[in-house]
Motif scaffolding. Structure first.
Motif, PDB file in Angstrom:
ATOM      1  N   ALA A   1     -20.492  15.801  -1.321  1.00  0.00           N
ATOM      2  CA  ALA A   1     -19.710  17.031  -1.454  1.00  0.00           C
ATOM      3  C   ALA A   1     -18.996  17.354  -0.141  1.00  0.00           C
ATOM      4  N   LEU A   2     -19.687  17.208   0.982  1.00  0.00           N
ATOM      5  CA  LEU A   2     -19.066  17.496   2.280  1.00  0.00           C
ATOM      6  C   LEU A   2     -18.011  16.451   2.633  1.00  0.00           C
TER       7      LEU A   2
ATOM      8  N   SER B   1     -16.182  14.825   0.620  1.00  0.00           N
ATOM      9  CA  SER B   1     -15.007  15.017  -0.237  1.00  0.00           C
ATOM     10  C   SER B   1     -14.087  16.105   0.293  1.00  0.00           C
ATOM     11  N   SER B   2     -14.596  16.940   1.211  1.00  0.00           N
ATOM     12  CA  SER B   2     -13.758  17.978   1.808  1.00  0.00           C
ATOM     13  C   SER B   2     -12.728  17.384   2.766  1.00  0.00           C
ATOM     14  N   GLY B   3     -12.988  16.154   3.242  1.00  0.00           N
ATOM     15  CA  GLY B   3     -12.077  15.499   4.169  1.00  0.00           C
ATOM     16  C   GLY B   3     -12.234  15.936   5.615  1.00  0.00           C
ATOM     17  N   ILE B   4     -13.163  16.835   5.882  1.00  0.00           N
ATOM     18  CA  ILE B   4     -13.355  17.340   7.239  1.00  0.00           C
ATOM     19  C   ILE B   4     -14.068  16.314   8.116  1.00  0.00           C
TER      20      ILE B   4
ATOM     21  N   TRP C   1     -20.415  25.893   6.903  1.00  0.00           N
ATOM     22  CA  TRP C   1     -20.392  25.060   5.716  1.00  0.00           C
ATOM     23  C   TRP C   1     -21.492  25.528   4.793  1.00  0.00           C
TER      24      TRP C   1
ATOM     25  N   CYS D   1     -23.214  24.639   1.144  1.00  0.00           N
ATOM     26  CA  CYS D   1     -23.369  23.798  -0.043  1.00  0.00           C
ATOM     27  C   CYS D   1     -24.455  24.372  -0.930  1.00  0.00           C
TER      28      CYS D   1
ATOM     29  N   TYR E   1     -19.582  21.991  -2.607  1.00  0.00           N
ATOM     30  CA  TYR E   1     -19.237  22.537  -1.302  1.00  0.00           C
ATOM     31  C   TYR E   1     -18.486  23.827  -1.538  1.00  0.00           C
ATOM     32  N   CYS E   2     -19.002  24.925  -1.015  1.00  0.00           N
ATOM     33  CA  CYS E   2     -18.384  26.227  -1.196  1.00  0.00           C
ATOM     34  C   CYS E   2     -17.630  26.606   0.071  1.00  0.00           C
ATOM     35  N   PHE E   3     -16.351  26.855  -0.052  1.00  0.00           N
ATOM     36  CA  PHE E   3     -15.535  27.256   1.086  1.00  0.00           C
ATOM     37  C   PHE E   3     -15.832  28.708   1.416  1.00  0.00           C
TER      38      PHE E   3
END
Length: 89
Positions: A32-33, A35-38, A67, A69, A86-88
């Motif tokens: 999940a993290l 996939s955020s691309g960070i 962050w 999750c 992943y919750c922004f």
């Protein structure tokens, strides 16, 4: 696994399935993290799966603050599965 995770898993009648659940949850959080691309790499040891008193799993990371999750873990006596979002903020 962190010390806290080992203590929790080992305190159960069938520790192996709890280890499997924690591992599945760590993998789900990592994906999940990522996939955020960070980030392009996250060591599993930097992710800890803990739980609230009511049993709800919570994610603690040794990564960048802010962050958030959410994770869900489910298992039978032989199979474990987990998913995470992943919750922004």
């Amino acid at each position: 696994f962190t010390e806290s995770e080992r203590l929790y898993c080992d305190s159960n009648i069938n520790p192996n399935i709890h280890y499997a659940g924690r591992f599945a949850a760590k993998e789900a959080v990592k994906k999940a993290l990522l996939s955020s691309g960070i980030l392009d790499s996250i060591p599993l040891i930097s992710i800890e799966i803990d739980r609230k008193k009511n049993g709800e799993p919570i994610v603690n990371t040794k990564l960048k603050e802010g962050w958030n999750c959410k994770v869900s873990i489910s298992h039978t006596s032989t199979i474990a599965i987990a998913f995470s979002i992943y919750c922004f903020r």
